[in-house]
Design a protein around this motif. Sequence first.
Motif, short mmCIF file in Angstrom:
data_model
loop_
_atom_site.label_atom_id
_atom_site.label_comp_id
_atom_site.label_asym_id
_atom_site.label_seq_id
_atom_site.Cartn_x
_atom_site.Cartn_y
_atom_site.Cartn_z
N TRP A 213 92.71 46.33 43.91
CA TRP A 213 91.44 46.50 43.73
C TRP A 213 91.09 48.02 43.50
O TRP A 213 90.27 48.14 42.39
CB TRP A 213 90.59 46.41 44.93
CG TRP A 213 90.07 44.61 45.30
CD1 TRP A 213 90.84 43.98 46.05
CD2 TRP A 213 89.22 44.07 44.52
NE1 TRP A 213 89.96 42.79 46.19
CE2 TRP A 213 88.99 42.92 44.89
CE3 TRP A 213 88.05 44.62 43.72
CZ2 TRP A 213 88.17 42.03 44.65
CZ3 TRP A 213 87.16 43.61 42.79
CH2 TRP A 213 87.38 42.13 43.61
N PHE A 216 92.04 48.45 39.88
CA PHE A 216 90.67 48.10 38.75
C PHE A 216 89.44 49.03 38.86
O PHE A 216 88.90 49.66 37.74
CB PHE A 216 90.30 46.82 38.96
CG PHE A 216 91.17 45.67 38.53
CD1 PHE A 216 92.49 45.44 39.33
CD2 PHE A 216 90.89 45.29 37.33
CE1 PHE A 216 93.31 44.34 38.78
CE2 PHE A 216 92.07 44.11 36.68
CZ PHE A 216 93.04 43.74 37.36
N THR A 221 85.75 47.98 37.60
CA THR A 221 86.27 46.83 37.69
C THR A 221 85.35 45.83 36.80
O THR A 221 83.99 46.08 37.04
CB THR A 221 86.13 46.12 38.85
OG1 THR A 221 87.11 47.14 39.53
CG2 THR A 221 87.01 44.74 39.01
N PHE A 364 82.04 45.52 41.01
CA PHE A 364 82.43 45.23 39.99
C PHE A 364 81.33 44.97 38.84
O PHE A 364 80.12 44.95 39.46
CB PHE A 364 83.30 43.86 39.93
CG PHE A 364 82.66 42.71 40.22
CD1 PHE A 364 81.49 42.07 39.36
CD2 PHE A 364 82.55 42.38 41.49
CE1 PHE A 364 80.92 40.83 39.96
CE2 PHE A 364 82.02 41.29 42.25
CZ PHE A 364 81.14 40.62 41.43
N ILE A 375 90.70 47.58 31.58
CA ILE A 375 90.64 46.32 32.60
C ILE A 375 91.18 45.12 32.10
O ILE A 375 91.72 44.43 32.88
CB ILE A 375 89.04 46.04 32.88
CG1 ILE A 375 88.37 47.32 33.57
CG2 ILE A 375 88.83 44.87 33.55
CD1 ILE A 375 88.88 47.44 34.97
#
Length: 675
Positions: A213, A216, A221, A364, A375
Amino acid sequence: MQVESCVSPASDISKKFMNVGSGFESSDGPELPLEEHPIICASDNLERSSTLKKNSREMTNQSEADNFPDSKDASGDVQRGKLSPDLHGVSDIRHNFDGSAGERCIFPPSAQPHSVSAAPSAMFPYPSQHGPAHPAFSIGSPSRYMAHHPVISNGAYNSLLTNTSPQGYPAAGYPYAQYGHAYQGGAFYQFSTAQAGLVPGKAQVYLCNRALWLKFHRHQTEMIITKQGRRMFPFLSFNISGLDPTAHYNIFVDVILADPNHWRFQGGKWVPCGKADTNVIGNRVYHPDSPNTGAHWMRQEISFGKLKLTNNKGASNNTAQMVVLQSLHKYQPRLHVVEVNEDGTEDTSQPGRVQTFTFTETQFVAVTAYQNTDITQLKIDHNPFAKGFRDNYDTVYTGCDIDRLTPSPGDSPRSQIVPGARYAMPSSFLQDQFVSTYAKSRFHPGMGTGPGTERSVPLGNSLLSPQQSEEPTVDTPPQRWFVTPANNRLDFAASAYDAADFAGNAATLLSYAAAGVKALPLPTAGCSNRPLGYYADPSGWGGRTPPQYCGVNSKSGSVFSCWPPNAIGGRASTSYLSEEADSIPAERSPIGSSEEAKAKDVPSESNWIKTQSSIKSIDSSDSGIFEQAKRRRISPTATPVPETMSPLKSELLSPRECEKNCTKDITYYNFYTHS
DNA sequence: CGTCTCTCACGTCCTGGGCCATGC
DNA sequence: GCATGGCCCAGGACGTGAGAGACG
């Protein structure tokens, strides 16, 4: 009412709010201090002020109606109230959120004023969680970890109910999450309910795949949303501790607006662009195991891998698995743990029965098409389903890109500079794999024309996007991270994704580990005490039940099978399957190095020599690789590690050879003891 | 007309179930 | 007969890239 609130140190949403006007210039993702822990976040009570609840209802009624047609039924007979067969936490069954699971995701009754369902869809989030940052208190080993555990006083909680933000954030009324404080430098508990200081019933949640996570998150994200629904990647996966083993809980996830802005990707960065459409429909997704006992939840990883994101508001089917979002809005997933009565009914009238956890690194931006090529590349590199898009896939996972010094035509300047030597470390094959993968992404020629050009990541810190500040060390030392044992997973959807969960190089690394484990005789599978190396700090989480699974990615084993299966491999896995693996090894901080070395030393062979008992617990394995394992029956008589599979040998083998051998020899051995 | 956003077909790969072969 | 190993295949998931639609 007592509210728990701990904001992930990794992410301070409040900061984000402060910076909403500056895009993502702030490097709030990667900037985790080494001492910060991966664990959680904000836990608060769902009970809110009446005002907010009112607003919430107003804004989410439609959502409820549209997405939870069954909710009414639920209120009557509390379908969710039907306890799982495994109610007492004795089941070792993998809990997949498959098709049938969806049926279980029924909206809970919402009659009670303070019911969680009062804030359905939660698109109207709870009021800001302002209030004083709660000093972490240590538990057990204060010298080692500071507990982030946060028990917010009433006063603090009260502050959460106010509509005015001390920080000046938009007052409640905006359907987005607000977090007024964070635990800078917060730490985490040792994962043991027996740990002194842990309050029974007060959950601590750990984001299992936090490393991924974070990876990203550093680039902001993005999650694709489609009409038919797109799975999240990375997906949400948690480990919980601190629950009352005998109490029953519902666990669900919802997604709320993270801020009041509409976002646009411009100039290689995300910039706010107008107001967010607050008329969004959201819904919660219950874990199929809900309700279940605390012991059950704590025993395995809780993942929501099959949770889908859609922009189809009219999607009426399968809403139980779908979360309706709007493109170009920033969202914040949240995990809710609601203690329920034995009959499964939720009774949130009692204080402390509802806990909410927010990991800001899971924020995100919903998009219909990827905007940031970084990404995209991360997705391709880590999502097993996207393997087909990997450039030179075979070489990526079997060879070392360090040899690839000739950039592809489409290589960006950045990628061209990536010196193979940078990654050419005296390391294991696995490391090479990781490096290769990562380096490869830098060379990816097919990312459109300019991939990597304006949207590229500066070479200085390939993990940081241009809009983010570079930091000397973006990853926390391995010993600081808690990465969940893959076998302990209550899978919402387990899949190959799991592989991607644990450590940075996700799929790859985990699979490696799986392969290695596979090659080991069952009794000695390294999956026991040292779950594939996910514990960087053997003592840090020692209190927790040792990892119990071992798995194998049978089919993809050919790719990952070179993982050293023995103790050495264990160390290697420890190193690279830990979140540290996420960061570029060469960039490890001194601290990380020392601690890592320590960690490496600890996991001696004893750590890899486990008993059948641990293997037995493999039954509960739930991660992707273990999912794989399920697909293959395994021989009770473990096959001794082929000599050719010795880590050293593996390292000596050419990637191709290694792959072949590994595939041939161990691909189909699995630690699958699922009953 | 240009830009932005979104949709959809496409090819690749993974997943998971099923079937058959083999060995005990 | 059963457990296990191996393979096959349909369906699903993935990102890509072209093109359509909306908007200014």
